[in-house]
Enzyme design. Sequence first.
Site, PDB file in Angstrom:
ATOM      1  CB  CYS A 141      47.072 -38.624 -41.069  1.00 51.52           C
ATOM      2  SG  CYS A 141      48.737 -38.493 -41.691  1.00 51.52           S
ATOM      3  CB  THR A 169      30.609   2.447 -46.728  1.00 48.23           C
ATOM      4  OG1 THR A 169      30.200   3.215 -47.855  1.00 48.23           O
ATOM      5  CG2 THR A 169      30.035   3.043 -45.456  1.00 48.23           C
ATOM      6  N   GLY A 207      43.138  -9.819 -42.085  1.00 47.48           N
ATOM      7  CA  GLY A 207      44.594  -9.864 -42.206  1.00 47.48           C
ATOM      8  C   GLY A 207      45.016 -10.255 -43.614  1.00 47.48           C
ATOM      9  CB  SER A 266      43.155 -10.769 -38.241  1.00 42.74           C
ATOM     10  OG  SER A 266      41.887 -11.300 -38.458  1.00 42.74           O
ATOM     11  CB  ALA A 267      39.293  -7.617 -35.081  1.00 45.55           C
ATOM     12  CG  HIS A 268      39.064 -13.583 -36.594  1.00 52.16           C
ATOM     13  ND1 HIS A 268      39.319 -14.925 -36.488  1.00 52.16           N
ATOM     14  CD2 HIS A 268      39.656 -13.188 -37.746  1.00 52.16           C
ATOM     15  CE1 HIS A 268      40.023 -15.322 -37.539  1.00 52.16           C
ATOM     16  NE2 HIS A 268      40.244 -14.289 -38.316  1.00 52.16           N
ATOM     17  CG  ASN A 327      49.350 -19.857 -38.558  1.00 54.83           C
ATOM     18  OD1 ASN A 327      50.392 -19.551 -39.117  1.00 54.83           O
ATOM     19  ND2 ASN A 327      48.455 -20.630 -39.134  1.00 54.83           N
ATOM     20  CD  GLN A 359      47.703 -16.922 -34.638  1.00 52.08           C
ATOM     21  OE1 GLN A 359      47.440 -16.913 -33.432  1.00 52.08           O
ATOM     22  NE2 GLN A 359      46.859 -17.409 -35.532  1.00 52.08           N
TER      23      GLN A 359
HETATM   24  N1  PLP Z   1      48.163 -14.808 -40.797  1.00 52.93           N
HETATM   25  C1  PLP Z   1      48.150 -15.651 -39.760  1.00 52.93           C
HETATM   26  C2  PLP Z   1      49.427 -15.957 -39.049  1.00 52.93           C
HETATM   27  C3  PLP Z   1      46.960 -16.238 -39.341  1.00 52.93           C
HETATM   28  O1  PLP Z   1      46.954 -17.077 -38.309  1.00 52.93           O
HETATM   29  C4  PLP Z   1      45.770 -15.912 -40.024  1.00 52.93           C
HETATM   30  C5  PLP Z   1      44.494 -16.537 -39.643  1.00 52.93           C
HETATM   31  O2  PLP Z   1      44.326 -17.731 -39.703  1.00 52.93           O
HETATM   32  C6  PLP Z   1      45.831 -15.011 -41.098  1.00 52.93           C
HETATM   33  C7  PLP Z   1      47.041 -14.479 -41.453  1.00 52.93           C
HETATM   34  C8  PLP Z   1      44.614 -14.622 -41.857  1.00 52.93           C
HETATM   35  O3  PLP Z   1      43.864 -13.686 -41.135  1.00 52.93           O
HETATM   36  P1  PLP Z   1      42.356 -13.356 -41.545  1.00 52.93           P
HETATM   37  O4  PLP Z   1      41.518 -14.472 -41.043  1.00 52.93           O
HETATM   38  O5  PLP Z   1      42.043 -12.072 -40.864  1.00 52.93           O
HETATM   39  O6  PLP Z   1      42.341 -13.208 -43.013  1.00 52.93           O
END
Ligand code: PLP
Length: 389
Positions: free
Chosen positions: A341, A252, A86, A214-216, A166, A194
């Site tokens: 903190c 690639t 992402g 972002s796939a993960h 997030n 998200q």
């Molecule tokens: N944007 C948001 C709202 C996210 O939560 C994250 C991941 O923490 C990212 C962007 C970044 O994504 P990536 O880990 O694929 O670079």
Amino acid sequence: MILENTQLIFHNFATMKKVYLDNASTTAIRPEVITEMTKILSEDYGNPSSTHSFGRNAKSILELSRKSIAKHLNVSAQEIIFTSCGTEATNWILRSAVKDLKVKRIITSKIEHHAVLYTVLALQKEYDIQVDYVAVRPNGEIDITHLVELLSQEKKTLVSLMHVNNEIGTVLNLDRISTICQEHNVLFHSDTVQSIGKTVIDLQKLPIDFIVASAHKFHGPKGVGFAFVRKNSGLQPLFYGGEQEKGLRAGTEALHQIAGMAKALSLSYANLEAEKNSITELRTYLINQLKIEFPEFKINGSSEGFYTVLNVLLPFSEDKTAMILFHLDMKGIAVSRGSACQSGSVKPSHVLAEMLSNEDLKKPSLRISFSHENTKEDIDLLIQALKSI
Ligand code: PLP
């Protein structure tokens, strides 16, 4: 004796039930995705750019993945460009908007992910563009009236506002914001990292120029993502090389990652209703348990926030703040810091810093983020652990 105790601690740690409530950081890969990726790694190793049968097979997997992702967002396949994550997708879009589309001003907010915030700062330094930050309400929502005020200036502008935050899970009204941007004739980029796979986004109905994923974050592999770039955008590549992705993203293609991402997205949308209902139920259960056990707790953001995230401020004394994440970790519970903190970090969360008083910022806040794999037992274990602090 010390060795025995250490061994006992390790043994207990290895055998105790672990609780993963940090799904906004990353998610577990679905087993079906692993099966798909393993098959591609072992059998479909051709380079999609090769013209022989191995290459043609790989190309067909690549394009079917693209079509499948495009279908879920109701766009055409050519509008989906694969990237490594992402962050890369956002860097590319914002940079090219300034460099190639001659955007002179970016409007964003102080509660964006650093992928946006730091990219914007770098562009401001390099290209001397104007940067304006939309006001954020105390509940973490974007002040739309202020956005409209900002848009009254005549300047080539891009608005970058995230869909789901997030850290606190506040939700941007994509329909409203994209329409406002269209009415003011400005470009609109939304970080949907998200929300993709967790809510339906129909890009035929929404006049958004760019989104990123972002796939993960939706139970796919790490190291792969995509950008949706609306047709005829005029974007130019971030870096140069081969003709992959129509020359917009050379290199690639990581076929197993891309196919894994497409599979993960399909599974997310196939299971959306059932998983959303069960996660929403869990989130409500957690809120109710917190009300019982820690009546003075507060929700950072809004209780109406996105169903996968809950950020809470706990009524613990400051001396307990430093230990809280460590204490939970020792009990096998993974959550994320809400404020600084507890993590030992010197900086407070930039998102909470925008919303909370200095007093509240010093208190422990936790981000608890859910997936379909979580159960009521996970929540009970979290509550028990918090009670024992
Ligand atoms: N944007 C948001 C709202 C996210 O939560 C994250 C991941 O923490 C990212 C962007 C970044 O994504 P990536 O880990 O694929 O670079």
